[in-house]
Scaffold this motif. Structure first.
Motif, short mmCIF file in Angstrom:
data_model
loop_
_atom_site.label_atom_id
_atom_site.label_comp_id
_atom_site.label_asym_id
_atom_site.label_seq_id
_atom_site.Cartn_x
_atom_site.Cartn_y
_atom_site.Cartn_z
N HIS A 199 53.24 46.48 57.77
CA HIS A 199 52.35 47.42 58.10
C HIS A 199 52.71 48.93 58.03
CE1 HIS A 199 51.19 43.92 60.55
NE2 HIS A 199 50.08 43.94 59.61
N ASN A 232 47.09 50.42 66.37
CA ASN A 232 46.92 49.29 66.78
C ASN A 232 46.18 49.26 67.99
OD1 ASN A 232 47.21 46.43 66.57
ND2 ASN A 232 49.32 46.45 67.62
N LEU A 284 52.91 44.70 65.55
CA LEU A 284 53.04 45.20 64.18
C LEU A 284 54.31 44.64 63.44
CD1 LEU A 284 51.95 48.99 64.72
CD2 LEU A 284 50.63 47.24 63.56
N LYS A 302 44.74 48.79 62.75
CA LYS A 302 44.98 47.36 63.15
C LYS A 302 44.68 46.75 64.41
CE LYS A 302 47.43 47.36 59.28
NZ LYS A 302 46.94 46.52 58.13
N ILE A 309 49.20 54.81 62.38
CA ILE A 309 48.93 53.38 62.44
C ILE A 309 48.14 53.38 63.99
CG2 ILE A 309 49.41 51.19 62.70
CD1 ILE A 309 51.78 51.53 60.94
N GLN A 368 53.24 49.77 54.21
CA GLN A 368 51.84 50.12 53.84
C GLN A 368 51.64 51.43 53.90
OE1 GLN A 368 48.76 48.04 56.07
NE2 GLN A 368 47.05 48.42 54.28
#
Length: 109
Positions: A88, A108, A84, A79, A106, A91
């Motif tokens: 997210h 970011n 966030l 991302k 994740i 997901q």
């Protein structure tokens, strides 16, 4: 290599990559840079891997794609956002459920 061992290498590579190129670029830039660095570490990395949805034993390609799949064990979602949102995290949980894998990260930038 276990998921935990892989995550240690992945997070280290992601931190080094981010220190090198900084924030504010497109997700595709970070995805390709991280993919390059992970492959340089000798890891098997797939980009934009389709994630099928199976409903009543019918495999459907509904558009899910994993940004990075490392060693067929760890999913990385890239991302490039200021913050966030809960969607997210949802997901990534969906990816875990559909793939039967144990770990997703994740990143970011």
């Amino acid at each position: 290599m276990t998921e935990n061992e892989l995550s240690y290498k992945i997070i280290g590579a992601a931190l080094n990559m981010h220190k090198s190129i900084g924030p504010g670029l497109l997700e595709s830039v970070y995805e390709n840079a991280l993919c390059y660095d992970l492959r340089e570490l000798g890891l098997k990395v797939e980009q934009q891997t389709p994630m099928p949805f199976i409903y009543k034993e019918v495999k459907m390609n509904v558009g899910y794609r994993l940004d990075l799949l490392v060693e067929n064990k760890v999913i990385i979602e890239i991302k490039s956002l200021e913050n966030l949102a809960p969607v997210h995290f949802a997901q990534t949980l969906t990816y875990l459920k559909l793939s039967n894998m144990k770990l997703t990260l994740i990143q970011n930038c």
